[in-house]
Scaffold this motif. Sequence first.
Motif, short mmCIF file in Angstrom:
data_model
loop_
_atom_site.label_atom_id
_atom_site.label_comp_id
_atom_site.label_asym_id
_atom_site.label_seq_id
_atom_site.Cartn_x
_atom_site.Cartn_y
_atom_site.Cartn_z
N UNK A 103 0.83 -1.17 -0.02
CA UNK A 103 -0.02 0.12 0.05
C UNK A 103 0.77 1.11 0.21
N UNK A 104 0.33 2.36 -0.77
CA UNK A 104 0.90 3.56 -0.59
C UNK A 104 -0.36 4.52 -0.16
N UNK A 105 -0.02 5.13 0.85
CA UNK A 105 -1.17 5.88 1.62
C UNK A 105 -0.84 7.45 1.63
N UNK A 106 -1.66 8.15 1.24
CA UNK A 106 -1.16 9.84 1.45
C UNK A 106 -2.32 10.46 2.18
N UNK A 107 -1.86 10.92 3.42
CA UNK A 107 -3.13 11.87 4.02
C UNK A 107 -2.07 12.80 5.02
N UNK A 108 -2.63 13.95 5.16
CA UNK A 108 -2.16 14.84 6.11
C UNK A 108 -1.71 14.13 7.60
N UNK A 109 -1.02 14.77 8.30
CA UNK A 109 -0.57 14.39 9.77
C UNK A 109 -1.85 14.80 10.68
N UNK A 110 -2.26 13.86 11.22
CA UNK A 110 -3.43 13.99 12.63
C UNK A 110 -4.64 13.27 11.79
N UNK A 111 -4.46 12.41 10.75
CA UNK A 111 -5.65 11.66 10.43
C UNK A 111 -5.63 10.22 10.55
N UNK A 112 -4.51 9.77 11.25
CA UNK A 112 -4.63 8.38 12.14
C UNK A 112 -3.81 7.49 11.16
N UNK A 113 -2.87 7.89 10.18
CA UNK A 113 -2.15 6.89 9.56
C UNK A 113 -0.93 6.24 10.38
N UNK A 114 -0.64 6.93 11.40
CA UNK A 114 0.56 6.13 12.34
C UNK A 114 0.00 5.05 13.07
N UNK A 115 -1.37 5.44 13.66
CA UNK A 115 -1.88 4.20 14.35
C UNK A 115 -2.41 3.19 13.41
N UNK A 116 -2.62 3.29 12.03
CA UNK A 116 -3.10 2.35 11.14
C UNK A 116 -1.86 1.48 10.85
N UNK A 117 -0.83 2.01 10.48
CA UNK A 117 0.24 1.14 9.93
C UNK A 117 0.97 0.53 11.50
N UNK A 118 0.96 1.14 12.55
CA UNK A 118 1.33 0.25 13.88
C UNK A 118 0.54 -0.62 14.13
N UNK A 119 -0.82 -0.60 13.92
CA UNK A 119 -1.57 -1.75 14.25
C UNK A 119 -1.06 -2.99 13.30
N UNK A 120 -1.04 -2.72 12.09
CA UNK A 120 -0.60 -3.67 11.19
C UNK A 120 0.65 -4.27 11.56
N UNK A 121 1.61 -3.61 11.94
CA UNK A 121 2.72 -4.04 12.36
C UNK A 121 2.67 -4.96 13.56
N UNK A 122 1.93 -4.71 14.56
CA UNK A 122 1.77 -5.37 15.89
C UNK A 122 1.06 -6.55 15.54
#
Length: 433
Positions: A88-107
């Motif tokens: 996946x390539x995902x583009x969105x501004x900071x604060x939209x929850x993308x860090x939590x999305x990929x961290x959840x995937x990692x875990x």
Amino acid sequence: MAAEDTKNELAESSLLTKLLRDKLVVTKHEVEVLRSDPSSPLYSAKSFEELPLSANLRRGVYDMGFNKPSKIQETALPMLLADPPVNMIAQSQSGTGKTAAFVLTMLSRVDATKPYPQVICLSPTYELARQTGKVAEAMGKHCPHIKINYAVRGNQFPRGQKCTDHIIIGTPGTLLDWIRKSKCFEPRKVSVFVLDEADIMIALQGHQDQSIRIHKSLHKDCQVLLFSATYDEDVMKFAETVVPNPIIIRLRREEESLDNIKQYYVVCKNSEDKFEALCNMYGVLSIGQCVVFCHTRRNAAWLAEKMVKEGHAVALLSGEITIEQRIAVLERFRLGKEKLLITTNVSARGIDVEQVTLVINYDMPMDMQGKADFETYLHRIGRTGRFGKSGIAVNFIDGQRSMNIMKKIEEHFGKKIQHLQADDVDELENLQK
């Protein structure tokens, strides 16, 4: 040198935004999904219960205050967690929850019974890597068997010693050393490779090449995820190099708009007159928070000292203080301990403090040639009117040069800037109506 400073500023403003934003941005923008197979079904998860997450991970998510997926998470998480894994390539501004999305995937992808690295996550800087790690540690706090390590400066792995941690979060140079020099883990056993802040990554010297070399050492079936705040031509080229057959998700970036910001100018004879105008405005307006932009560090320091002597609680922010000091200053300002922030362009972009209702350009923004700097003007006055609220921007004009700059700004944005008498109490009070 100036270009390198700008790149470092981008990394720092991204970090400050992550640290200061204590809630997600509510966006009206839709998520656009580009797939290689348009006939494959798209699932949208309206709750974390619908996702294939362990009970312990779900507890971690709820403990962090995520009650339901954000707009980007709704679309991205079902695909990120699907089997077989997709890139996946995902583009969105900071604060939209993308860090939590990929961290959840990692875990989610870790098998804690296997004592070797299965996930690597690259960030452009030490500070951004540590910030991602904090999210991972908080989200995985009910999963104590999942171990995280940091491939960052000062954390070298002794040659011959094996890494038994499951997730490695780090910067490209140090992580490449761990693979090539220390040989502390087998990259072909890694099942998830995350590149965060790709737009900053490619701006920083050497990071792009190092990231590509790391990618080449991985197994061809490794899931590759790339996240970026922007998706311009350079990011696209980089993404195509490291992310084979991706699903592309775009959440349109919130455009900084002048529509909800009232713009004014005040004519001042000299520096003392400017100071008087600031004191008048600050005394009359019942403002939430105010940000005052100066052109140089010296001007900012002089103004802060003068305002303190007048009895005002002032926060001063400029480029020579450390990132830790900057975070502390901005955190105090965000909490309202100081109502007035005096700064240089260091906080012209990325800093979202919802209570800011007034921005003052004490000095008009200009580039190295002394011409109007339109982008900096937009970022500066964009510190008010955040999240759709209305705001006020006031420009101090102390001569023909600053008047010419203002006229060029008016022309560029096609918006009239109204004249304001800073010593007229009635006129100042009318601003807030």
